[in-house]
Design a protein around this motif. Structure first.
Motif, PDB file in Angstrom:
ATOM      1  N   ALA B 165       0.815  -1.220   0.000  1.00 28.84           N
ATOM      2  CA  ALA B 165       0.000   0.000   0.000  1.00 28.84           C
ATOM      3  C   ALA B 165       0.848   1.270   0.000  1.00 28.84           C
ATOM      4  N   ILE B 166       2.101   1.195   0.465  1.00 32.97           N
ATOM      5  CA  ILE B 166       2.865   2.431   0.682  1.00 32.97           C
ATOM      6  C   ILE B 166       3.028   3.245  -0.610  1.00 32.97           C
ATOM      7  N   LEU B 167       3.537   2.605  -1.671  1.00 32.47           N
ATOM      8  CA  LEU B 167       3.788   3.371  -2.903  1.00 32.47           C
ATOM      9  C   LEU B 167       2.509   3.922  -3.534  1.00 32.47           C
ATOM     10  N   PRO B 168       1.452   3.095  -3.689  1.00 34.91           N
ATOM     11  CA  PRO B 168       0.209   3.662  -4.231  1.00 34.91           C
ATOM     12  C   PRO B 168      -0.330   4.802  -3.370  1.00 34.91           C
ATOM     13  N   THR B 169      -0.142   4.711  -2.051  1.00 33.89           N
ATOM     14  CA  THR B 169      -0.602   5.810  -1.200  1.00 33.89           C
ATOM     15  C   THR B 169       0.097   7.097  -1.589  1.00 33.89           C
ATOM     16  N   ILE B 170       1.426   7.026  -1.723  1.00 40.34           N
ATOM     17  CA  ILE B 170       2.179   8.230  -2.078  1.00 40.34           C
ATOM     18  C   ILE B 170       1.705   8.763  -3.428  1.00 40.34           C
ATOM     19  N   GLU B 171       1.558   7.847  -4.371  1.00 39.79           N
ATOM     20  CA  GLU B 171       1.187   8.263  -5.725  1.00 39.79           C
ATOM     21  C   GLU B 171      -0.211   8.884  -5.755  1.00 39.79           C
ATOM     22  N   LEU B 172      -1.155   8.211  -5.073  1.00 41.86           N
ATOM     23  CA  LEU B 172      -2.524   8.727  -5.060  1.00 41.86           C
ATOM     24  C   LEU B 172      -2.598  10.039  -4.299  1.00 41.86           C
ATOM     25  N   TYR B 173      -1.818  10.146  -3.260  1.00 46.46           N
ATOM     26  CA  TYR B 173      -1.768  11.360  -2.453  1.00 46.46           C
ATOM     27  C   TYR B 173      -1.369  12.547  -3.329  1.00 46.46           C
ATOM     28  N   ARG B 174      -0.300  12.341  -4.113  1.00 51.54           N
ATOM     29  CA  ARG B 174       0.180  13.422  -4.973  1.00 51.54           C
ATOM     30  C   ARG B 174      -0.860  13.778  -6.037  1.00 51.54           C
ATOM     31  N   LEU B 175      -1.424  12.711  -6.616  1.00 52.67           N
ATOM     32  CA  LEU B 175      -2.453  12.894  -7.646  1.00 52.67           C
ATOM     33  C   LEU B 175      -3.636  13.656  -7.078  1.00 52.67           C
ATOM     34  N   ALA B 176      -4.077  13.254  -5.880  1.00 53.68           N
ATOM     35  CA  ALA B 176      -5.234  13.886  -5.265  1.00 53.68           C
ATOM     36  C   ALA B 176      -4.919  15.336  -4.918  1.00 53.68           C
ATOM     37  N   MET B 177      -3.686  15.587  -4.455  1.00 53.94           N
ATOM     38  CA  MET B 177      -3.303  16.966  -4.136  1.00 53.94           C
ATOM     39  C   MET B 177      -3.433  17.849  -5.377  1.00 53.94           C
ATOM     40  N   LEU B 178      -2.896  17.345  -6.494  1.00 48.27           N
ATOM     41  CA  LEU B 178      -2.952  18.130  -7.734  1.00 48.27           C
ATOM     42  C   LEU B 178      -4.403  18.391  -8.125  1.00 48.27           C
ATOM     43  N   THR B 179      -5.225  17.358  -8.054  1.00 53.38           N
ATOM     44  CA  THR B 179      -6.621  17.514  -8.465  1.00 53.38           C
ATOM     45  C   THR B 179      -7.365  18.480  -7.552  1.00 53.38           C
ATOM     46  N   PHE B 180      -7.139  18.343  -6.259  1.00 56.17           N
ATOM     47  CA  PHE B 180      -7.821  19.226  -5.307  1.00 56.17           C
ATOM     48  C   PHE B 180      -7.407  20.680  -5.538  1.00 56.17           C
ATOM     49  N   GLN B 181      -6.119  20.875  -5.813  1.00 51.87           N
ATOM     50  CA  GLN B 181      -5.674  22.251  -6.016  1.00 51.87           C
ATOM     51  C   GLN B 181      -6.266  22.833  -7.292  1.00 51.87           C
ATOM     52  N   GLU B 182      -6.379  21.966  -8.305  1.00 51.26           N
ATOM     53  CA  GLU B 182      -7.022  22.388  -9.548  1.00 51.26           C
ATOM     54  C   GLU B 182      -8.467  22.805  -9.259  1.00 51.26           C
ATOM     55  N   TYR B 201     -15.520  22.647   5.578  1.00 50.87           N
ATOM     56  CA  TYR B 201     -16.774  22.241   4.957  1.00 50.87           C
ATOM     57  C   TYR B 201     -16.648  22.230   3.434  1.00 50.87           C
ATOM     58  N   ILE B 202     -16.024  23.264   2.906  1.00 49.30           N
ATOM     59  CA  ILE B 202     -15.888  23.348   1.446  1.00 49.30           C
ATOM     60  C   ILE B 202     -15.055  22.185   0.926  1.00 49.30           C
ATOM     61  N   VAL B 203     -13.909  21.934   1.604  1.00 47.23           N
ATOM     62  CA  VAL B 203     -13.039  20.859   1.127  1.00 47.23           C
ATOM     63  C   VAL B 203     -13.747  19.521   1.232  1.00 47.23           C
ATOM     64  N   LEU B 204     -14.378  19.273   2.370  1.00 47.77           N
ATOM     65  CA  LEU B 204     -14.971  17.960   2.613  1.00 47.77           C
ATOM     66  C   LEU B 204     -16.186  17.705   1.738  1.00 47.77           C
ATOM     67  N   VAL B 205     -17.057  18.683   1.604  1.00 46.97           N
ATOM     68  CA  VAL B 205     -18.321  18.428   0.926  1.00 46.97           C
ATOM     69  C   VAL B 205     -18.266  18.786  -0.546  1.00 46.97           C
ATOM     70  N   HIS B 206     -17.840  20.005  -0.850  1.00 45.25           N
ATOM     71  CA  HIS B 206     -17.954  20.426  -2.249  1.00 45.25           C
ATOM     72  C   HIS B 206     -16.825  19.944  -3.120  1.00 45.25           C
ATOM     73  N   MET B 207     -15.567  20.206  -2.671  1.00 46.79           N
ATOM     74  CA  MET B 207     -14.449  19.844  -3.536  1.00 46.79           C
ATOM     75  C   MET B 207     -14.260  18.347  -3.599  1.00 46.79           C
ATOM     76  N   PHE B 208     -14.477  17.700  -2.474  1.00 49.35           N
ATOM     77  CA  PHE B 208     -14.256  16.257  -2.402  1.00 49.35           C
ATOM     78  C   PHE B 208     -15.045  15.524  -3.476  1.00 49.35           C
ATOM     79  N   ARG B 209     -16.313  15.839  -3.585  1.00 52.18           N
ATOM     80  CA  ARG B 209     -17.185  15.154  -4.548  1.00 52.18           C
ATOM     81  C   ARG B 209     -16.654  15.254  -5.965  1.00 52.18           C
ATOM     82  N   ASN B 210     -16.215  16.453  -6.326  1.00 52.47           N
ATOM     83  CA  ASN B 210     -15.782  16.644  -7.714  1.00 52.47           C
ATOM     84  C   ASN B 210     -14.397  16.079  -7.965  1.00 52.47           C
ATOM     85  N   ALA B 211     -13.511  16.244  -6.958  1.00 53.89           N
ATOM     86  CA  ALA B 211     -12.136  15.814  -7.177  1.00 53.89           C
ATOM     87  C   ALA B 211     -12.030  14.295  -7.226  1.00 53.89           C
ATOM     88  N   VAL B 212     -12.852  13.612  -6.417  1.00 57.45           N
ATOM     89  CA  VAL B 212     -12.745  12.153  -6.352  1.00 57.45           C
ATOM     90  C   VAL B 212     -12.955  11.521  -7.720  1.00 57.45           C
TER      91      VAL B 212
END
Lengths: 339, 287
Positions: B165-182, B201-212
């Motif tokens: 799990a370690i490597l995919p976690t790092i990779e997904l983490y970076r990917l998710a960071m980029l998407t969330f910032q976008e 609230y914004i991060v958890l509810v609004h951005m989360f749905r779209n970024a996922v």
């Protein structure tokens, strides 16, 4: 590019390994020094494999060969092969991707899903499966020379993921093709080839460079994985002697082989498998440093703070205006109700 | 309909790949062995048909054993490890992303850089360090946290899952960071902020749905690497999974069986996800 510290550090790591590899061979020949035991005060204190100490920074292997020497000798094979796989893959995949994205756009959909099926085959497994006939020594010895085998391995490994990379580029090109400047060029009468050469390629140069870096990193990893399966760069020497057979051995001292033939010693002599893997990690790290440096040189970071400050003052001014307006409105209301 | 077509194209791709070594052996001696290649494909397909009759030579007990249902034990073990690791990676990376999104800009950039360089650690190094650490810990304290190799019918779970799990976690983490910032640059985030919603609230509810959704579509490559890593993991830990089985039986038919065994669940997972997310996107457009 050369002013970016990241790029320079990454480049010097790779250059150090490559230059060191050739210099080592030139000075000490292509056999690392061999010591069977270390003497201290007239007594042998440690036999091969010798653990890391000042004289042997990375220890020695089970036959007494210096690990650092082996790694330096092997550096050139591993690094050059990984770079070559990346170059060859990009050389094939980029033109293919452009052709797919422009000339064959109608067929892009189904070719994409065909290439997509590769995502379900683990790359290492596929590489091992395809390369076994090339690299595993047959009973009566190899009929090919080591350079032929390295060449064949590089070509095959380059070809393995060409479909995926080509489809990636095709999709990217198809996205760009709908942009206004391409449409304008088309209206002015540019042919497809001119659009690729003058518009698509310059737009995607950075992406292609990053993609190249990723391919090299991926290749390093696949080499290491293949080493685990006893498939070494340039072929695996197999002893078919049923009684005193040696374990499979690498013909050159390349890193995957050094790792693959020693990972069973992980608990007894951890420096044997750890050193090559650390070197591979260092190689990958160097490539990622170079990529980051390259990207930074292409789009330098704008001073974010100043822009943010400028924006803030505008917002502040707006707020001030709003407040004044509200106060004025309220005052008006008050006077009206008084009346 | 498109799904079925894609399925058959993918199956065709895998079948074409299964006999590739024959073509390459021919290529080495300078001839094109198309006939042998297609004969081999035909032969593997024919052998595949009465599924119950496929037999494999088992090296450990030195005799032929029927493939089904013995193979399911291997497949299930591999898939359990793969999906546990995937779940762990997704959960940890999303939680970390949300936490990081609440930090300041500068801290975020540092985290992103660190992740970028952490990604260059080879999986082999992680596995070996984990095994060494377990042994060191055992020598120091006498407590065996986990077995570092499976012998016989042993099943070990949590250490391999963690390593995988370690490597995919790092990779997904970076990917998710980029998407969330976008996602953060979108207008609706500004609107929500202007309406006075808190950052959490914004991060958890609004951005989360779209970024996922976006992270899901980009995660295919991570899965692909995970499959390679699973292969290495099974070898290093000597886990009795499908990959180890395949490395003992390297020929076209076994290749087909092994690849199909994780192709089917993964394909359905991705097709279902795609269908679900696309439907949701369309629903939103209609509203």
């Amino acid at each position: 590019m050369w002013k970016q510290p990241y790029f320079v550090i990454g480049f010097s790591i790779l250059a150090f390994f490559l230059a060191g590899s050739f210099v080592y061979e030139w000075i000490w020949g292509n056999v690392p020094r061999q010591v069977y035991y270390i003497m201290e005060g007239g007594r042998a204190v440690e036999g091969a494999p010798i653990s890391p100490n000042w004289q042997f920074p990375l220890g020695s292997d089970q036959y007494g060969y210096d690990m650092l020497g082996k790694l330096m000798l092997g550096a050139k094979y591993t690094i050059l092969a990984a770079l070559a796989v990346g170059v060859l893959r990009m050389l094939i995949a980029v033109p293919l991707g452009y052709i797919l994205g422009t000339y064959l756009d109608k067929h892009r959909k189904w070719i994409s899903s065909l290439a997509d099926s590769m995502h379900y085959i683990p790359l290492t497994l596929f590489a091992a499966f395809v390369l076994t006939p090339v690299l595993w020594m047959p009973q009566d010895g190899f009929t090919t020379t080591i350079w032929e085998r390295i060449g064949v391995q590089v070509v095959i490994m380059a070809l393995l993921t060409v479909p995926i990379v080509a489809v990636l580029i095709a999709n990217e090109a198809a996205l760009l093709r709908d942009k206004e400047f391409i449409l304008a060029a088309k209206t002015l009468g540019a042919g497809r080839f001119r659009i690729i050469r003058k518009h698509l390629y310059p737009q995607m140069r950075e992406k292609i460079a990053v993609l190249y870096g990723q391919q090299v990193m991926e290749t390093f990893i696949v080499f290491a994985h293949l080493g685990l399966l006893n498939l070494f760069l340039g072929g695996t020497k197999v002893s078919y002697d049923p009684m005193f057979g040696d374990p499979p051995m690498s013909i050159s001292y390349e890193w995957a082989g050094l790792f693959g033939s020693t990972f069973r010693y992980l608990q007894g002599a951890p420096w044997l498998p750890l050193a090559p893997v650390l070197f591979i990690a260092l190689g990958i790290f160097a490539v990622s440093l170079m990529m980051e440096g390259y990207l930074r040189s292409k789009n330098p970071k704008v001073k974010k703070k100043r822009i943010a400050a400028a924006k803030d003052s505008v917002v502040e001014w707006n707020r001030e205006q709003l407040r004044e307006g509200m106060v004025r409105l309220k005052a008006k209301e008050m006077t009206e109700t008084e009346k | 309909m498109k799904l079925i077509l894609n399925f058959f194209i993918a199956v065709a791709g895998i079948i074409l790949a299964s006999s590739l070594p024959l073509l390459i052996t021919g290529w080495l001696v300078g001839e094109w062995r198309w006939r042998v290649y297609f004969d081999s494909i035909g032969a593997s397909l024919q052998e595949l048909w009465p599924l119950g009759e496929i037999a494999f030579f088992n090296n450990r007990i030195q005799q032929f054993v029927p493939l089904f249902p013995n193979i399911f034990e291997y497949i299930i073990y591999s898939l359990v490890i793969l999906f546990l690791a995937l779940l762990l990676a997704v959960a940890v990376s999303l939680i970390l992303t949300i936490v990081t999104m609440l930090l300041s800009d500068r801290a975020r950039e540092r985290v992103k850089m660190a992740l970028y360089f952490l990604e260059s650690i080879p999986d082999l190094l992680i596995i070996m360090l984990a095994q060494l650490a377990v042994v060191m810990f055992f020598k120091q304290t006498g407590v065996l946290i986990s077995k570092i190799a499976a012998i016989g019918d042993d099943r070990i779970y949590w250490l391999p899952v963690l390593c995988l799990a370690i490597l995919p976690t790092i990779e997904l983490y970076r990917l998710a960071m980029l998407t969330f910032q976008e996602e953060e640059r979108q207008m609706y985030v500004d609107l929500a902020r202007a309406l006075g919603f808190s950052k959490v609230y914004i991060v958890l509810v609004h951005m989360f749905r779209n970024a996922v959704i976006s992270v899901f579509f980009q995660s295919k490559k991570t899965m692909w690497f995970m499959l390679s890593n699973l292969f290495v993991l099974e070898l290093m830990f000597n886990l009795p999974g499908i990959m180890l089985f395949l490395s003992d039986n390297m020929y076209p038919l076994a290749f087909l069986v092994a690849v199909f065994s994780f192709f089917l669940p993964m394909f359905f997972l991705y097709s279902f996800g795609e269908w679900y997310f696309v439907r949701r996107l369309r629903g939103k457009e209609a509203v």
